[in-house]
Design an enzyme around this catalytic site. Sequence first.
Site, short mmCIF file in Angstrom:
data_model
loop_
_atom_site.label_atom_id
_atom_site.label_comp_id
_atom_site.label_asym_id
_atom_site.label_seq_id
_atom_site.Cartn_x
_atom_site.Cartn_y
_atom_site.Cartn_z
N TYR A 51 0.47 -0.84 0.12
CA TYR A 51 0.49 0.07 -0.26
C TYR A 51 1.31 1.27 0.22
O TYR A 51 1.16 2.19 -0.56
CB TYR A 51 -0.39 0.59 1.18
CG TYR A 51 -1.65 1.51 1.17
CD1 TYR A 51 -2.60 1.18 0.97
CD2 TYR A 51 -1.62 1.93 2.29
CE1 TYR A 51 -3.39 2.56 0.51
CE2 TYR A 51 -2.15 3.57 2.41
CZ TYR A 51 -3.30 3.36 1.71
OH TYR A 51 -3.99 4.89 1.85
N LYS A 55 0.89 3.98 -2.41
CA LYS A 55 0.84 5.62 -2.08
C LYS A 55 2.22 6.70 -2.94
O LYS A 55 1.90 7.48 -2.85
CB LYS A 55 -0.11 6.27 -0.74
CG LYS A 55 -1.08 5.61 -1.06
CD LYS A 55 -2.15 6.25 -1.87
CE LYS A 55 -3.26 5.38 -1.80
NZ LYS A 55 -4.53 6.42 -2.21
#
Length: 145
Positions: A51, A55
Site C-alpha cells: 500500500y 501511495k
Amino acid sequence: SAAVEMVRVNYVGAVSVLFPVAARLEDQGHGIIVGLSSVAGERARRSNFIYGSSKAGFDVFLQGLGDRLVGTGVHVMVVRPGFVHTKMTAGLEPSPLSVTPDDVADAIVEGIAVGREIVWVPAALRYVMSALRHLPRPLFRRVPI
C-alpha cells in the site's frame, strides 16, 4: 495478485484517469486536482509496504504533475492523511493521531482556499513523518508502528 491489484487501483488507475483530466483542465485554463495520497507513502512499513509503495508512486506522480502544470492555471494539491476512521480501517487499532473523513474534507477545503500544494491530516503528521523519514533503517525497524 492482491498486491498487483492494489498497485493498479492506487497508482495505475489514478494515473490513467488524471492524465486526461489534467489535459482537459489545462485546455480550459483553470482547475484544481486534489490527489489523496497517504503518510504510508512517506516511509514503507513492513505491515503495509505494498500500500505504501503504491501511495509513494502516486504522491510523486502528483508532485511532478503539479510542477508540469505550473503557469497553466491548473493547481495540484497532494493530501497526506494518516489513519482515517473508514470502512477500510474498521477493526484496525487506530493511531494516536487518527482522524475522521470529515477532518480530511475540512483540511482539503482549507488547503484549496489557501492554495497549498501539500496538506497533512492532521497537520502534526508533517513533523512526525519528517522524524520517521530520517531515522536510520535499523532504528526504524524497531519502532512499533
